[in-house]
Write a protein that holds these residues in place. Structure first.
Motif, PDB file in Angstrom:
ATOM      1  N   TYR A   1      42.826  35.970  40.654  1.00 49.85           N
ATOM      2  CA  TYR A   1      44.014  36.488  41.037  1.00 49.85           C
ATOM      3  C   TYR A   1      45.348  36.312  40.297  1.00 49.85           C
ATOM      4  N   VAL A   2      45.469  35.151  39.942  1.00 49.95           N
ATOM      5  CA  VAL A   2      46.619  34.628  38.895  1.00 49.95           C
ATOM      6  C   VAL A   2      46.660  35.686  37.670  1.00 49.95           C
ATOM      7  N   SER A   3      45.473  35.504  37.031  1.00 47.64           N
ATOM      8  CA  SER A   3      45.382  36.206  35.944  1.00 47.64           C
ATOM      9  C   SER A   3      45.951  37.807  36.103  1.00 47.64           C
ATOM     10  N   ALA A   4      45.269  38.453  37.171  1.00 46.97           N
ATOM     11  CA  ALA A   4      45.516  39.904  37.365  1.00 46.97           C
ATOM     12  C   ALA A   4      46.717  40.068  37.684  1.00 46.97           C
ATOM     13  N   LYS A   5      47.651  39.039  38.405  1.00 48.52           N
ATOM     14  CA  LYS A   5      48.885  39.250  38.817  1.00 48.52           C
ATOM     15  C   LYS A   5      49.789  39.134  37.675  1.00 48.52           C
ATOM     16  N   ASN A   6      49.481  38.455  36.640  1.00 49.29           N
ATOM     17  CA  ASN A   6      50.418  38.168  35.660  1.00 49.29           C
ATOM     18  C   ASN A   6      50.205  39.459  34.579  1.00 49.29           C
ATOM     19  N   LYS A   7      49.067  39.980  34.703  1.00 45.96           N
ATOM     20  CA  LYS A   7      48.766  41.078  33.904  1.00 45.96           C
ATOM     21  C   LYS A   7      49.681  42.452  34.467  1.00 45.96           C
ATOM     22  N   ALA A   8      49.301  42.253  35.676  1.00 43.00           N
ATOM     23  CA  ALA A   8      50.688  43.336  36.425  1.00 43.00           C
ATOM     24  C   ALA A   8      51.897  43.160  36.252  1.00 43.00           C
ATOM     25  N   PHE A   9      52.407  42.041  36.117  1.00 42.37           N
ATOM     26  CA  PHE A   9      53.760  41.526  35.870  1.00 42.37           C
ATOM     27  C   PHE A   9      54.024  42.041  34.449  1.00 42.37           C
ATOM     28  N   GLY A  10      53.288  41.930  33.441  1.00 38.55           N
ATOM     29  CA  GLY A  10      53.281  42.322  31.988  1.00 38.55           C
ATOM     30  C   GLY A  10      53.031  43.913  31.982  1.00 38.55           C
TER      31      GLY A  10
ATOM     32  N   ARG B   1      50.128  45.318  32.043  1.00 39.45           N
ATOM     33  CA  ARG B   1      49.025  45.774  31.590  1.00 39.45           C
ATOM     34  C   ARG B   1      47.767  45.678  32.301  1.00 39.45           C
ATOM     35  N   GLY B   2      48.043  45.767  33.741  1.00 46.63           N
ATOM     36  CA  GLY B   2      46.960  45.939  34.654  1.00 46.63           C
ATOM     37  C   GLY B   2      47.830  46.433  36.088  1.00 46.63           C
ATOM     38  N   GLU B   3      46.683  46.624  36.852  1.00 46.40           N
ATOM     39  CA  GLU B   3      47.153  46.854  38.370  1.00 46.40           C
ATOM     40  C   GLU B   3      47.320  45.599  39.224  1.00 46.40           C
ATOM     41  N   ASP B   4      48.236  45.835  40.241  1.00 40.58           N
ATOM     42  CA  ASP B   4      48.466  44.544  41.091  1.00 40.58           C
ATOM     43  C   ASP B   4      47.331  44.545  41.936  1.00 40.58           C
ATOM     44  N   PRO B   5      46.620  43.110  42.108  1.00 44.67           N
ATOM     45  CA  PRO B   5      45.273  42.805  42.676  1.00 44.67           C
ATOM     46  C   PRO B   5      45.666  43.168  44.215  1.00 44.67           C
ATOM     47  N   ASN B   6      44.571  43.378  44.809  1.00 48.52           N
ATOM     48  CA  ASN B   6      44.484  43.905  46.269  1.00 48.52           C
ATOM     49  C   ASN B   6      44.820  42.624  47.300  1.00 48.52           C
ATOM     50  N   PRO B   7      45.710  42.628  48.043  1.00 48.48           N
ATOM     51  CA  PRO B   7      46.031  41.451  48.710  1.00 48.48           C
ATOM     52  C   PRO B   7      44.660  40.805  49.132  1.00 48.48           C
ATOM     53  N   LEU B   8      44.675  39.418  49.334  1.00 47.80           N
ATOM     54  CA  LEU B   8      43.507  38.621  49.936  1.00 47.80           C
ATOM     55  C   LEU B   8      44.026  37.674  50.763  1.00 47.80           C
ATOM     56  N   MET B   9      43.157  37.392  52.057  1.00 49.64           N
ATOM     57  CA  MET B   9      43.488  36.671  53.006  1.00 49.64           C
ATOM     58  C   MET B   9      42.151  35.539  53.093  1.00 49.64           C
ATOM     59  N   ILE B  10      42.179  34.459  52.916  1.00 45.69           N
ATOM     60  CA  ILE B  10      41.075  33.400  52.707  1.00 45.69           C
ATOM     61  C   ILE B  10      41.208  32.695  54.222  1.00 45.69           C
ATOM     62  N   VAL B  11      40.067  32.713  54.593  1.00 44.10           N
ATOM     63  CA  VAL B  11      39.983  32.060  56.080  1.00 44.10           C
ATOM     64  C   VAL B  11      39.020  30.945  55.933  1.00 44.10           C
TER      65      VAL B  11
ATOM     66  N   LYS C   1      52.854  34.774  46.231  1.00 42.05           N
ATOM     67  CA  LYS C   1      53.251  35.154  44.971  1.00 42.05           C
ATOM     68  C   LYS C   1      52.286  35.641  44.259  1.00 42.05           C
ATOM     69  N   TYR C   2      50.870  35.330  44.581  1.00 45.10           N
ATOM     70  CA  TYR C   2      49.697  36.011  43.639  1.00 45.10           C
ATOM     71  C   TYR C   2      48.891  36.716  44.639  1.00 45.10           C
ATOM     72  N   ASN C   3      49.412  37.585  45.831  1.00 41.84           N
ATOM     73  CA  ASN C   3      48.839  38.292  46.555  1.00 41.84           C
ATOM     74  C   ASN C   3      47.763  37.375  47.393  1.00 41.84           C
ATOM     75  N   VAL C   4      47.658  36.252  47.437  1.00 42.33           N
ATOM     76  CA  VAL C   4      46.718  35.405  48.255  1.00 42.33           C
ATOM     77  C   VAL C   4      47.371  34.421  49.180  1.00 42.33           C
ATOM     78  N   THR C   5      46.951  34.730  50.650  1.00 44.08           N
ATOM     79  CA  THR C   5      47.352  34.029  51.390  1.00 44.08           C
ATOM     80  C   THR C   5      46.197  33.237  52.254  1.00 44.08           C
ATOM     81  N   LEU C   6      46.525  32.274  53.369  1.00 43.16           N
ATOM     82  CA  LEU C   6      45.585  31.581  54.057  1.00 43.16           C
ATOM     83  C   LEU C   6      45.522  32.168  55.510  1.00 43.16           C
ATOM     84  N   LEU C   7      44.458  31.965  56.303  1.00 47.56           N
ATOM     85  CA  LEU C   7      44.424  32.049  57.805  1.00 47.56           C
ATOM     86  C   LEU C   7      43.624  30.963  57.970  1.00 47.56           C
ATOM     87  N   VAL C   8      44.305  29.846  58.580  1.00 48.12           N
ATOM     88  CA  VAL C   8      43.669  28.314  58.908  1.00 48.12           C
ATOM     89  C   VAL C   8      43.229  28.507  60.324  1.00 48.12           C
TER      90      VAL C   8
END
Length: 563
Positions: free
Chosen positions: A403-412, A414-424, A451-458
């Motif tokens: 996700y960090v790699s994909a987001k950085n490419k999107a910033f530059g 050079r790629g699309e913004d990654p789909n938001p992800l929630m890690i449970v 920042k990189y489209n990744v969040t947590l659900l704890v």
């Protein structure tokens, strides 16, 4: 000449709504913005009966003098009187006439309310409260229109999660965009229904497709159907959604088959893919000392990708290679021996293989990035904290890197913004202790916000074990009953008006009630959570395409996931 005073004008404006008069409960007599307001209750139809109709956690509305409306929550209920004589000389309990007179004239009920939002004249949206209503302002029970104005109507952005206390027909809707915008938490002691609330929330997120979910399902609660203690069966997420929405991956295919569950794939991890960072998080579980953890990094540097395999190896050649480090003084014999004894635990993890051909991480990333949520079931490893922490850490580190790699490419560009992800993650306090959170991937994700489209659900029953800094980043908190003082204190850390809400939390029922506060709701609310059952299933079926048969779903998922 018009002799109407400003006071009369204000009074006329503020009392034009007949619904407020119909639901009036009392008037403001005291209070402050920081400590809340005191309401003297009306007597009620039967003198003194009004107090028995008001519960802690209920919503009320205060009509201000200048046509402003204050939305408040009841935080305490008490009895009062205006004559100390009745404390020492109460009326005879058989003297019904005197009791009624006393209740009508000398004694009364009071409630404390905490103002949360204010709706000023001509405004359509409530704002955070910065002042309080004047003395003798009328207090009324909130109605459906009031609640809808605050929480919005159910739509693609708002998901119906439950109902306010004593308002069974009025929905409370959570803003899903804001829920996934920051990390969130579901807390409560064991047996309070955390899993059901979490499953309900996840069904709303999966249905909306606003984010993909990677669910580390330690106790096999989310993927397929489960039974409660009364033998009632509830559907899992895979039974509600098609394979484009949900895939179930297992660490233990035999257990899945024995339970009658159909896994869409199996997870295997190769020895040569394991890094010391994957093990370091288990230092507490494995009782690894700092010296032993540092030794793992040394072995990885000297042995390369085969370091983990050689530590588990029974081959004499591999053991001789390890012994050379002892002879050269690079390792202490007792440390190496201790590491190998403690690593015996990994031999029991049958999902670890010497060689794995598929790049599961890339497959998993592509599925998540395309909008498909993944439930990872642990099967017989449901009681192995070491297996759970190892797998969750291993996968999360690598998915986050993607996700960090994909987001950085999107910033530059050079790629699309990654789909938001929630890690449970469950048992979150094991991952996010003050000692670990500074260094683990889960602490990093919590601090990154989105920042990189990744969040947590704890999901956790011991929030006091979670690092304070991490708790301060939890945007939305859904809290069931807690009875440990340190856990209650942790849940309210960084929350405005926490003192008043503590009493509300303490009065929750043991099941199917929760206090929601934070980023996804405009003000704290106590709800009776909606039933996770046929009505929810029907709602999901109406809004998702689920025409595939169960057999076709499983076969299609396997094809999509593994080719």
């Amino acid at each position: 000449m018009n002799k109407t005073s400003d006071l009369e004008t204000f009074s006329d404006e503020s009392n034009t709504d007949e619904t407020l008069l119909n639901t009036r409960i009392g008037t403001i007599i005291d209070g402050s913005l920081s400590k809340g307001l005191t309401v003297k209750l009306d007597s009620g139809e039967v003198p003194g009966s009004m107090i028995e109709q008001i519960a802690v956690g209920r919503y009320v509305v205060v009509q201000g003098l200048t046509n402003t409306r204050f939305f408040c929550i009841v935080t305490d209920v008490a009895l009062a009187h205006n004559n100390p004589y009745i404390e020492t000389n109460p009326p005879d309990t058989n003297d019904k006439y005197s009791i009624e007179i006393y209740r009508s004239t000398l004694s009364y009920g009071i409630v404390n309310i905490a103002p949360m939002l204010v709706l000023e004249k001509n405004d359509k949206k409530p704002k955070p409260v910065k002042t309080i209503p004047t003395h003798f302002s009328i207090v009324s029970q909130a109605n459906e229109e009031d609640v809808t104005q605050i929480f919005g109507k159910a739509d693609e952005n708002h998901f119906y999660l439950g109902n306010p206390l004593e308002m069974d027909q009025v929905p409370i809707n959570v803003n899903l965009d804001r829920f996934i915008e920051r990390s969130s938490g579901v807390f409560g002691k064991s047996g309070t229904g955390k899993s059901f609330i979490t499953r309900t929330l996840l069904s709303g997120i999966v249905k909306s497709r606003k984010a993909s979910c990677l669910i580390f399902d330690m106790h096999n609660d989310y993927g397929w159907g489960i039974q409660n203690e009364h033998g009632q069966t509830y559907k899992g997420l895979q039974q509600l959604f098609d394979s484009n929405h949900i895939n179930v991956i297992t660490l233990d295919k035999k257990t899945s088959l024995a339970r009658g569950d159909r896994a869409d794939g199996e997870l295997y991890i190769s020895y040569d893919a394991i890094e010391p960072e994957d093990i370091a998080m288990l230092a507490g579980v494995l009782a690894l000392s700092d010296v032993q953890v540092n030794a793992l990094y040394f072995l990885r540097r000297r042995l390369g990708k085969n370091w983990f395999k050689k530590l588990l190896s029974d081959q004499e050649q591999d053991q001789n290679e390890l012994d050379e480090f002892i002879e050269q003084g690079d390792l202490i014999k007792s440390s190496l021996g201790a590491i190998q004894r403690k690593f015996e635990l990994f031999r029991n993890m049958k999902f670890l293989k010497e060689h794995v051909s598929d790049d599961f991480i890339e497959i998993l990333f592509q599925k998540l990035n395309s909008g498909t949520s993944i439930v990872l079931e642990f099967g017989t490893y449901d009681n192995s904290l070491a297996a759970y922490m190892f797998v969750a850490n291993y996968l999360t580190r690598r998915i986050h890197e993607r996700y960090v790699s994909a987001k950085n490419k999107a910033f530059g560009k050079r790629g699309e913004d990654p789909n938001p992800l929630m890690i449970v993650i469950e048992e979150a306090h094991k991952f996010l202790t003050p000692e670990l959170s500074q260094h683990t991937i889960f602490g990093i994700i919590a601090r990154e916000l989105r920042k990189y489209n990744v969040t947590l659900l704890v999901v956790d029953q011991r929030p006091s074990g979670i690092d304070d800094e991490v708790m301060s980043q939890i945007g939305t908190r859904v809290t069931c009953l807690l009875d440990n003082e340190s856990d209650i204190r942790a849940v309210f850390s960084g929350v405005s008006g926490a003192g008043a809400l503590r009493e509300v939390l303490a009065r929750l029922d043991t099941q199917q009630q929760a206090l929601i506060m934070g980023h996804a709701v405009p003000m704290p609310v106590v709800i009776r959570t909606r039933e996770y059952g046929p009505k929810l299933y029907a709602e999901i079926n109406q809004q998702t395409s689920s025409s595939q048969t169960a057999k076709h779903k499983a076969e299609q998922a396997k094809t999509d996931l593994f080719g």
